[in-house]
Design a protein around this motif. Structure first.
Motif, PDB file in Angstrom:
ATOM      1  N   UNK A   1      10.062 -11.065 -30.055  1.00 46.17           N
ATOM      2  CA  UNK A   1      11.108 -12.006 -30.559  1.00 46.17           C
ATOM      3  C   UNK A   1      10.691 -12.391 -31.909  1.00 46.17           C
ATOM      4  N   UNK A   2      11.401 -12.325 -33.152  1.00 47.49           N
ATOM      5  CA  UNK A   2      11.034 -12.552 -34.368  1.00 47.49           C
ATOM      6  C   UNK A   2      11.803 -13.976 -34.713  1.00 47.49           C
ATOM      7  N   UNK A   3      11.205 -14.671 -35.489  1.00 50.61           N
ATOM      8  CA  UNK A   3      11.634 -15.926 -35.856  1.00 50.61           C
ATOM      9  C   UNK A   3      11.103 -17.052 -35.244  1.00 50.61           C
ATOM     10  N   UNK A   4      11.703 -18.423 -35.469  1.00 57.60           N
ATOM     11  CA  UNK A   4      11.185 -19.576 -34.818  1.00 57.60           C
ATOM     12  C   UNK A   4      11.961 -19.748 -33.409  1.00 57.60           C
ATOM     13  N   UNK A   5      10.912 -19.838 -32.376  1.00 55.25           N
ATOM     14  CA  UNK A   5      11.299 -20.115 -31.275  1.00 55.25           C
ATOM     15  C   UNK A   5      10.229 -20.831 -30.523  1.00 55.25           C
ATOM     16  N   UNK A   6      10.842 -21.531 -29.357  1.00 56.32           N
ATOM     17  CA  UNK A   6       9.531 -22.160 -28.621  1.00 56.32           C
ATOM     18  C   UNK A   6       9.549 -21.750 -27.222  1.00 56.32           C
TER      19      UNK A   6
END
Lengths: 107, 182
Positions: free
Chosen positions: B151-156
């Protein structure tokens, strides 16, 4: 050689080849646009033409809309599947870590 | 000159970090699998899919918010009819590829190690240039299933784990992308 006949011929030629002034409206006729037979469109004709265009464009628009809907539904399903798999794997990892921590605490 | 060299090195490092996964192990094991899931969703496709979410899709609002920060999701998963279809060498190769420079291993869990039913789970994260969360990689090896998620990008992690996703028309146990070549 018949001199009278020659004189007649010359006279006839001069007369035939003499300059004739064009008529007054000659230039106007020459420069005038060629006459086009114009069929004035009636409102009915315009309405029919517009209707035909709509009839042609409507199915194309509908097909494009349906294709977009299908692509969107497929993208939605793939997104949900991706998130579901990710969620499942994260939960599984969390459970594994929790079990390992419990095991260590019980030692 | 040194400054240019440093910039070039940093650029190359960024490129190396951002390079896509090859996962040749999956290509090799694909033929042995009974079910193959191969998803590659870029930012546009994620946004497009999110725009079609309805109220029946669990926490649609949460999903939409989550997707906003994502750059892409890649999932490769193989399910096998029987155990032992992949080797430790395959796992080692996957771990080496997933833990490339720039990716930090944050969770490593092994269950039933050296026994039947051995399960392995690894999670790597990557921080972006500004120190923000830049991506996550998950590898999960179960006796009959091998999966990799990027998963690329901002994620929590919390957001992902707390999603209440219902997929009534997709059976994940026998997922819809059988031998998916789409």
């Amino acid at each position: 050689m018949n001199l009278d006949n020659d004189a007649d011929l010359e006279s006839a030629l001069r007369q035939a080849l003499s300059r004739i002034e064009p008529g007054r409206d000659f230039s106007a006729i020459s420069y005038a646009r060629p006459r086009v037979v114009y069929w004035p469109p009636s409102r009915m004709m315009l309405a029919i033409a517009a209707g035909l265009v709509v009839l042609l464009l409507l199915p194309i628009g509908m097909l494009q809309y349906q294709a977009r809907q299908r692509r969107g539904e497929k993208a939605r399903e793939q997104l949900m599947m991706a998130l579901k798999i990710t969620e499942r794997k994260l939960q599984k990892t969390r459970q594994m870590v929790a079990r390992e921590l419990n095991r260590r605490n019980n030692l | 000159m040194k400054r240019y060299l440093a910039v070039a090195v940093l650029t190359c490092a960024q490129f190396a970090c951002a390079q896509s996964l090859k996962l040749s192990v999956f290509e090799r094991l694909r033929e042995k699998a009974s079910d193959v899931t191969d998803l590659n969703l870029n930012k546009d496709l994620l946004g497009f899919g999110a725009s079609f979410l309805s109220k029946g899709d669990g926490d649609a609002a949460k999903v939409k918010k989550l997707v906003e920060g994502l750059q892409g999701i890649v999932i490769k998963s193989l399910e096998f009819e029987k155990e032992g279809m992949y080797s430790n060498t395959d796992i080692t190769a996957l771990i080496a590829e997933l833990g490339a420079p720039g990716w930090n291993l944050v969770i490593s869990a092994d269950e039933n190690k050296n026994r039947k039913g051995h399960e392995i789970s690894r999670i790597w994260i990557r921080t972006g240039s500004n120190g923000e969360f830049g991506g996550m990689r998950i590898m999960s090896a179960e006796p009959r299933e091998l999966s990799v998620i990027e998963i690329m990008g901002k994620v929590s992690l919390e957001d992902l784990q707390n999603l209440n996703i219902h997929i009534p028309n997709i059976n994940l146990g026998n997922n819809g992308n059988k031998k998916n070549d789409e």
